[in-house]
Design an enzyme around this catalytic site. Structure first.
Site, mmCIF file in Angstrom:
data_model
loop_
_atom_site.group_PDB
_atom_site.id
_atom_site.type_symbol
_atom_site.label_atom_id
_atom_site.label_comp_id
_atom_site.label_asym_id
_atom_site.label_seq_id
_atom_site.Cartn_x
_atom_site.Cartn_y
_atom_site.Cartn_z
ATOM 1 N N THR A 133 0.824 -1.214 0.000
ATOM 2 C CA THR A 133 0.000 0.000 0.000
ATOM 3 C C THR A 133 0.857 1.262 0.000
ATOM 4 O O THR A 133 1.993 1.249 0.499
ATOM 5 C CB THR A 133 -0.897 -0.006 1.263
ATOM 6 O OG1 THR A 133 -1.462 1.283 1.446
ATOM 7 C CG2 THR A 133 -0.098 -0.319 2.518
ATOM 8 N N ASP A 134 0.292 2.356 -0.487
ATOM 9 C CA ASP A 134 0.995 3.649 -0.421
ATOM 10 C C ASP A 134 1.042 4.187 1.012
ATOM 11 O O ASP A 134 1.775 5.129 1.298
ATOM 12 C CB ASP A 134 0.340 4.677 -1.355
ATOM 13 C CG ASP A 134 -1.112 4.990 -1.014
ATOM 14 O OD1 ASP A 134 -1.697 4.294 -0.147
ATOM 15 O OD2 ASP A 134 -1.680 5.936 -1.612
ATOM 16 N N GLU A 135 0.249 3.582 1.914
ATOM 17 C CA GLU A 135 0.180 4.116 3.280
ATOM 18 C C GLU A 135 1.505 3.949 4.031
ATOM 19 O O GLU A 135 1.728 4.593 5.051
ATOM 20 C CB GLU A 135 -0.998 3.482 4.041
ATOM 21 C CG GLU A 135 -2.296 3.732 3.297
ATOM 22 C CD GLU A 135 -3.576 3.362 4.042
ATOM 23 O OE1 GLU A 135 -3.565 3.343 5.280
ATOM 24 O OE2 GLU A 135 -4.576 3.102 3.358
ATOM 25 N N SER A 161 2.448 -2.294 9.884
ATOM 26 C CA SER A 161 2.580 -3.739 9.634
ATOM 27 C C SER A 161 2.896 -4.000 8.158
ATOM 28 O O SER A 161 3.680 -4.895 7.834
ATOM 29 C CB SER A 161 1.311 -4.494 10.071
ATOM 30 O OG SER A 161 0.219 -4.178 9.231
ATOM 31 N N LYS A 162 2.309 -3.209 7.264
ATOM 32 C CA LYS A 162 2.611 -3.392 5.833
ATOM 33 C C LYS A 162 4.048 -2.951 5.544
ATOM 34 O O LYS A 162 4.750 -3.577 4.740
ATOM 35 C CB LYS A 162 1.627 -2.601 4.956
ATOM 36 C CG LYS A 162 0.199 -3.116 4.964
ATOM 37 C CD LYS A 162 0.028 -4.517 4.386
ATOM 38 C CE LYS A 162 0.246 -4.614 2.897
ATOM 39 N NZ LYS A 162 -0.125 -5.953 2.369
ATOM 40 N N ARG A 222 -7.719 11.217 -0.540
ATOM 41 C CA ARG A 222 -7.254 9.904 -0.980
ATOM 42 C C ARG A 222 -7.199 9.916 -2.515
ATOM 43 O O ARG A 222 -7.919 10.670 -3.166
ATOM 44 C CB ARG A 222 -8.207 8.787 -0.497
ATOM 45 C CG ARG A 222 -8.298 8.657 1.044
ATOM 46 C CD ARG A 222 -6.986 8.169 1.617
ATOM 47 N NE ARG A 222 -6.981 7.962 3.067
ATOM 48 C CZ ARG A 222 -6.551 8.860 3.957
ATOM 49 N NH1 ARG A 222 -6.119 10.063 3.566
ATOM 50 N NH2 ARG A 222 -6.519 8.565 5.254
HETATM 51 P P1 NAD Z 1 -9.412 -7.552 2.052
HETATM 52 O O1 NAD Z 1 -9.451 -7.284 3.521
HETATM 53 O O2 NAD Z 1 -10.628 -7.305 1.238
HETATM 54 O O3 NAD Z 1 -8.996 -9.078 1.795
HETATM 55 C C1 NAD Z 1 -7.984 -9.721 2.513
HETATM 56 C C2 NAD Z 1 -8.114 -11.210 2.267
HETATM 57 O O4 NAD Z 1 -7.060 -11.866 2.988
HETATM 58 C C3 NAD Z 1 -9.429 -11.823 2.780
HETATM 59 O O5 NAD Z 1 -9.987 -12.665 1.812
HETATM 60 C C4 NAD Z 1 -9.024 -12.582 4.036
HETATM 61 O O6 NAD Z 1 -9.845 -13.716 4.277
HETATM 62 C C5 NAD Z 1 -7.596 -12.993 3.688
HETATM 63 N N1 NAD Z 1 -6.788 -13.230 4.894
HETATM 64 C C6 NAD Z 1 -6.674 -12.439 5.982
HETATM 65 N N2 NAD Z 1 -5.860 -12.997 6.893
HETATM 66 C C7 NAD Z 1 -5.421 -14.174 6.357
HETATM 67 C C8 NAD Z 1 -4.540 -15.186 6.806
HETATM 68 N N3 NAD Z 1 -3.961 -15.122 8.002
HETATM 69 N N4 NAD Z 1 -4.309 -16.239 5.989
HETATM 70 C C9 NAD Z 1 -4.894 -16.335 4.774
HETATM 71 N N5 NAD Z 1 -5.755 -15.401 4.296
HETATM 72 C C10 NAD Z 1 -6.018 -14.323 5.082
HETATM 73 O O7 NAD Z 1 -8.162 -6.731 1.515
HETATM 74 P P2 NAD Z 1 -7.969 -5.980 0.122
HETATM 75 O O8 NAD Z 1 -8.517 -4.617 0.238
HETATM 76 O O9 NAD Z 1 -8.407 -6.857 -0.982
HETATM 77 O O10 NAD Z 1 -6.374 -5.851 0.103
HETATM 78 C C11 NAD Z 1 -5.566 -6.883 -0.445
HETATM 79 C C12 NAD Z 1 -4.113 -6.483 -0.344
HETATM 80 O O11 NAD Z 1 -3.887 -5.269 -1.052
HETATM 81 C C13 NAD Z 1 -3.647 -6.239 1.097
HETATM 82 O O12 NAD Z 1 -2.349 -6.762 1.221
HETATM 83 C C14 NAD Z 1 -3.662 -4.733 1.216
HETATM 84 O O13 NAD Z 1 -2.706 -4.305 2.160
HETATM 85 C C15 NAD Z 1 -3.296 -4.316 -0.187
HETATM 86 N N6 NAD Z 1 -3.815 -3.002 -0.608
HETATM 87 C C16 NAD Z 1 -5.137 -2.691 -0.462
HETATM 88 C C17 NAD Z 1 -5.608 -1.463 -0.914
HETATM 89 C C18 NAD Z 1 -7.070 -1.087 -0.826
HETATM 90 O O14 NAD Z 1 -7.446 0.031 -1.184
HETATM 91 N N7 NAD Z 1 -7.958 -1.970 -0.394
HETATM 92 C C19 NAD Z 1 -4.724 -0.547 -1.507
HETATM 93 C C20 NAD Z 1 -3.376 -0.909 -1.635
HETATM 94 C C21 NAD Z 1 -2.940 -2.143 -1.193
HETATM 95 P P1 TYD Z 2 -10.901 3.870 4.179
HETATM 96 O O1 TYD Z 2 -11.852 3.480 3.100
HETATM 97 O O2 TYD Z 2 -11.011 3.218 5.519
HETATM 98 O O3 TYD Z 2 -9.428 3.698 3.591
HETATM 99 P P2 TYD Z 2 -7.998 4.223 4.192
HETATM 100 O O4 TYD Z 2 -8.170 4.600 5.611
HETATM 101 O O5 TYD Z 2 -7.138 3.000 4.042
HETATM 102 O O6 TYD Z 2 -7.587 5.352 3.310
HETATM 103 O O7 TYD Z 2 -11.036 5.437 4.411
HETATM 104 C C1 TYD Z 2 -10.896 6.348 3.333
HETATM 105 C C2 TYD Z 2 -11.026 7.749 3.902
HETATM 106 O O8 TYD Z 2 -12.371 7.927 4.371
HETATM 107 C C3 TYD Z 2 -10.141 7.996 5.109
HETATM 108 O O9 TYD Z 2 -9.685 9.349 5.070
HETATM 109 C C4 TYD Z 2 -11.062 7.801 6.300
HETATM 110 C C5 TYD Z 2 -12.413 8.246 5.767
HETATM 111 N N1 TYD Z 2 -13.599 7.564 6.333
HETATM 112 C C6 TYD Z 2 -14.670 8.306 6.816
HETATM 113 O O10 TYD Z 2 -14.678 9.545 6.784
HETATM 114 N N2 TYD Z 2 -15.751 7.624 7.314
HETATM 115 C C7 TYD Z 2 -15.786 6.268 7.394
HETATM 116 O O11 TYD Z 2 -16.808 5.712 7.895
HETATM 117 C C8 TYD Z 2 -14.685 5.515 6.876
HETATM 118 C C9 TYD Z 2 -14.682 4.019 6.939
HETATM 119 C C10 TYD Z 2 -13.600 6.206 6.358
#
Ligand code: NAD
Ligand code: TYD
Length: 351
Positions: A133-135, A161-162, A222
């Site tokens: 992630t970019d975070e 953690s990431k 974001r």
């Molecule tokens: P998500 O929470 O939707 O999915 C995570 C998946 O991992 C789930 O299916 C869960 O069951 C599985 N999982 C969790 N713990 C596990 C374990 N111990 N063993 C096996 N499987 C396990 O997450 P996401 O939003 O699809 O994100 C996927 C990846 O992309 C993550 O690594 C996240 O850090 C990264 N990422 C997400 C975003 C975003 O906007 N969502 C952006 C950048 C990077």
């Molecule tokens: P989120 O979707 O949780 O992603 P991230 O925190 O990983 O960027 O949140 C996106 C933005 O929206 C973040 O600035 C937090 C804000 N937010 C709210 O204002 N209300 C909410 O209920 C949630 C879940 C997020």
């Protein structure tokens, strides 16, 4: 059937993972795609119903932290490539329970690295791809963008953690010659997004005529990317990315939270046939998230210049597609918001 390659995708039942699995199963009939997922609250096999009977697809339920099980899995399948997405992914949950993030995101990642190291005697032709992630870069002020050389400065337990897992992946390359590649992506949106995150939560609450919780003043920014564009970037980087390199992935698409919520309200009013302005009345400003990062914005020019990837969709178009998907898949939404979700919601928003 003989496959050219065995590919392990972890977290394939989650939001982004399901799009990556679908893409690989459909585009690469010559790969056996193994989806390993623990099916936590965020994992759902409904996300992959359309491809579950494909000959080149196999689902395995399991925990990436279970070293014995992971070792056996690698020995059995002799994976050629790993695309690692399994993670605890929600910042708010990392604030209330950081240890779950240390376990899955850090220990789980190192467990996978160890298993790959033990079976890959010959590293050539192998690849361990860590999806991040970019975070990890922390929070931006009004100016500037995250590039691949921005220093790590994670601020939430999730991003810490990431960041730790990214460091382990690079350390395994430096120390053991592990053939790695990494990407750091901005916020994704699209279908199958679990409604604890801002966009699907807002859509769900508008549909149900419930308050839309906006943290603080709604001024945090974001950079949003359509999830299928992320899955395509992962495909390109997995196949063409240079070994050892990191690629930033982003939508060149910054939005202030409140402007995004307004846009969603207007799209939903029009789709639901409600009078213009109806949904905006649901907006409720609530207590800010602890340590809330102000702004994320990605410079994805390396990926564009070196591998030719660009986002394909305009945000308004992607958001409309996403709203249409949620309205057409109400049973999915009802299913994932029943049970535990209700407890999470009450505890997080109503206590
Ligand atoms: P998500 O929470 O939707 O999915 C995570 C998946 O991992 C789930 O299916 C869960 O069951 C599985 N999982 C969790 N713990 C596990 C374990 N111990 N063993 C096996 N499987 C396990 O997450 P996401 O939003 O699809 O994100 C996927 C990846 O992309 C993550 O690594 C996240 O850090 C990264 N990422 C997400 C975003 C975003 O906007 N969502 C952006 C950048 C990077
Ligand atoms: P989120 O979707 O949780 O992603 P991230 O925190 O990983 O960027 O949140 C996106 C933005 O929206 C973040 O600035 C937090 C804000 N937010 C709210 O204002 N209300 C909410 O209920 C949630 C879940 C997020």
């Amino acid at each position: 059937m003989n496959f050219e390659k065995n590919i392990l995708i972890t977290g394939g039942a989650g939001f982004i993972g399901s799009h990556v699995v679908r893409r690989f199963v459909k585009h690469y009939a010559n790969y056996r795609v193994v989806n390993l997922d623990k099916l936590t609250y965020a994992g759902n096999l409904e996300n992959l119903r359309d491809i579950e009977d494909s000959e080149n697809y196999r689902f395995i339920k399991g925990d990436i932290c279970d070293a014995g099980f992971i070792q056996k899995l690698f020995e059995e399948y002799q994976f050629d490539g790993v695309i690692h997405l399994a993670a605890e992914s929600h910042v708010d949950r990392s604030i209330s329970n950081p240890m779950a993030f240390v376990e899955t995101n850090v220990i789980g990642t190192v467990t996978l690295l160890n298993a790959a190291k033990s079976i890959w005697k010959e590293m050539s032709g192998k690849r361990f791809y860590h999806v991040s992630t970019d975070e990890v870069y922390g929070s931006l002020g009004d100016e500037g963008l995250f590039t691949e050389s921005t220093s790590y400065d994670p601020k939430s337990p999730y991003s810490a953690s990431k960041a730790a897992s990214d460091h382990f992946v690079r350390a395994y390359q430096n120390t053991y010659g592990m053939p790695i590649v990494l990407s750091n992506c901005s916020n994704n949106y699209g279908s199958y997004h679990f409604p604890e995150k801002l966009i699907p939560l807002t859509i769900n609450n508008i549909k149900n005529n419930e308050a839309i919780p906006v943290y603080g003043k709604g001024e945090n920014i974001r950079d949003w990317l359509f999830v299928e564009d992320h899955a395509r970037a992962i495909d390109v980087i997995f196949h063409e990315g240079k070994e050892g390199e990191t690629y930033n992935i982003g939508g060149f698409n910054e939005w202030k939270n409140i402007d995004l919520v307004h846009l969603l309200c207007d799209i939903m009013d029009s789709k639901l046939g409600r009078e213009a302005g109806t949904s905006r009345k649901l907006i409720s400003y609530i207590k800010d998230r602890a340590g809330h990062d102000m702004r994320y914005a990605i410079d994805a020019s390396k990926l564009k210049d070196e591998l030719g990837w660009e986002p394909s969709l305009q945000f308004e178009e992607g958001l409309e597609k996403t709203v249409d998907w949620y309205l057409a898949n109400q049973s999915w939404l009802e299913d994932v918001t029943s049970g535990d979700y209700q407890n999470y919601y009450k505890e997080h928003y109503q206590s």
